[in-house]
Write an enzyme that holds these catalytic residues in place. Structure first.
Site, PDB file in Angstrom:
ATOM      1  N   ARG A  44       0.813  -1.216   0.000  1.00 29.31           N
ATOM      2  CA  ARG A  44       0.000   0.000   0.000  1.00 29.31           C
ATOM      3  C   ARG A  44       0.847   1.266   0.000  1.00 29.31           C
ATOM      4  NH1 ARG A  44      -3.701  -0.615   5.054  1.00 29.31           N
ATOM      5  NH2 ARG A  44      -1.764  -1.501   5.845  1.00 29.31           N
ATOM      6  N   LYS A  82      -3.533 -17.103  10.646  1.00 27.44           N
ATOM      7  CA  LYS A  82      -2.357 -17.847  10.176  1.00 27.44           C
ATOM      8  C   LYS A  82      -2.616 -19.346  10.133  1.00 27.44           C
ATOM      9  CE  LYS A  82       0.454 -14.441   9.298  1.00 27.44           C
ATOM     10  NZ  LYS A  82       0.884 -14.141   7.912  1.00 27.44           N
ATOM     11  N   THR A 138      12.056  -7.397  12.679  1.00 25.09           N
ATOM     12  CA  THR A 138      11.535  -6.450  11.686  1.00 25.09           C
ATOM     13  C   THR A 138      10.798  -5.313  12.377  1.00 25.09           C
ATOM     14  OG1 THR A 138       9.406  -7.581  11.505  1.00 25.09           O
ATOM     15  CG2 THR A 138      11.171  -8.318  10.009  1.00 25.09           C
ATOM     16  N   ASP A 157      -3.560  -3.049  -2.585  1.00 28.99           N
ATOM     17  CA  ASP A 157      -4.021  -3.508  -1.276  1.00 28.99           C
ATOM     18  C   ASP A 157      -4.484  -4.953  -1.432  1.00 28.99           C
ATOM     19  OD1 ASP A 157      -5.424  -4.092   1.050  1.00 28.99           O
ATOM     20  OD2 ASP A 157      -6.398  -2.140   1.158  1.00 28.99           O
ATOM     21  N   VAL A 158      -3.879  -5.874  -0.679  1.00 29.13           N
ATOM     22  CA  VAL A 158      -4.198  -7.294  -0.856  1.00 29.13           C
ATOM     23  C   VAL A 158      -5.633  -7.626  -0.479  1.00 29.13           C
ATOM     24  CG1 VAL A 158      -1.815  -8.074  -0.575  1.00 29.13           C
ATOM     25  CG2 VAL A 158      -3.316  -7.926   1.437  1.00 29.13           C
ATOM     26  N   TYR A 169      -4.939 -13.109  14.889  1.00 27.82           N
ATOM     27  CA  TYR A 169      -3.736 -13.412  14.113  1.00 27.82           C
ATOM     28  C   TYR A 169      -3.489 -14.923  14.069  1.00 27.82           C
ATOM     29  CZ  TYR A 169       1.145 -13.023  12.564  1.00 27.82           C
ATOM     30  OH  TYR A 169       2.328 -13.137  11.873  1.00 27.82           O
TER      31      TYR A 169
END
Length: 257
Positions: free
Chosen positions: A41, A158, A189, A62-63, A154
């Site tokens: 994005r 996943k 990250t 945008d996925v 989350y």
């Protein structure tokens, strides 16, 4: 044939390519000789990564938006040919006890991590099946293999990504297309830094203490580096992994088996 030899000249599409693991994967593929379309994005972030290797090209998308992903594929394939490799990497995470998680937060997490992964790979499948060749790699998480407290959406998303991968692997097993997932533990990250800050904000613990608690989940006592995830992806995209499909490969220092 080495992974680099098998990848050279291929066209790869990587989502979430503007930072972190996505950036590392894009650079590894480009260094192996692939032409890499990175999507995300943030146009400025994509442009910065593209400056690092002239085989990398940024496209804003945008996925969670099927029209934008479809348009990105059309533009990428018009410029660089059919997509041979897809790495569905885009993701996001929040943190809250399940009973304090709003439906909006739940849905957004599933939209980005699970539905976004599906929308990322769907446009590539017809061409790959017709050519009887292709590599699809989902960047999942150890959260797709076990449970973690306070990140229920989350973890659910996943786990869904791992299930999606296995379903697609079963569908494509006779076609020459392989479908796998890499499941990293905590990776060093920007997303990790956000997780640490949330712990600090919600618990009052020092940042160093929060960082150490997350690192301790890895039996090696360290964070995974983005380049380690990229190397696993690179191998899955090469000819040496042509018999590897339907696998969720844990990159976690032994946290999961």
């Amino acid at each position: 044939m080495s992974a680099a030899q098998a990848i050279a000249g291929r066209h790869a599409l990587v989502t979430g390519g503007g930072s972190g693991v996505g950036r590392a994967i894009a650079l590894a593929l480009a260094e192996a000789g692939a032409n890499v379309t990175i999507c995300g994005r943030r146009e400025a972030a994509l442009a910065e990564v593209a400056k690092e290797n002239d085989r990398i090209f940024g496209l804003a998308a945008d996925v969670t938006n099927e029209a934008e992903i479809t348009d990105a594929y059309q533009k990428a394939e018009a410029a660089r040919g059919p997509v041979d490799i897809v790495v569905a990497n885009a993701g996001m995470a929040g943190s809250a006890p399940a009973h304090k998680t709003s439906l909006t937060d739940w849905q957004r997490t599933l939209d980005v991590n699970l539905t976004g992964a599906f929308l990322t790979v769907k446009p590539a499948l017809p061409g790959m099946l017709a050519r009887k060749a292709g590599r699809i790699v989902f960047v999942a998480s150890t959260a797709g293999l076990k449970g973690y407290a306070y990140v229920a959406p989350y973890v659910a998303a996943k786990h869904g990504v791992v299930g999606l991968m296995r379903a697609l692997a079963a569908e494509t097993a006779k076609s020459g297309v392989t479908v796998n997932a890499v499941c990293p533990g905590f990776v060093d990250t920007e997303m990790l830094e956000q997780s640490i800050q949330r712990i600090v904000d919600k618990t009052g613990r020092a940042a160093d203490e929060a960082r150490a608690s997350l690192a301790a989940t890895n039996p090696q006592g360290r964070f995974i580096q983005p380049e380690e995830v990229a190397e696993a992806v690179l191998w899955l995209c090469g000819d040496a992994a042509r018999s590897i499909t339907g696998q969720a490969i844990s990159v976690s220092g032994g946290e999961t088996w």
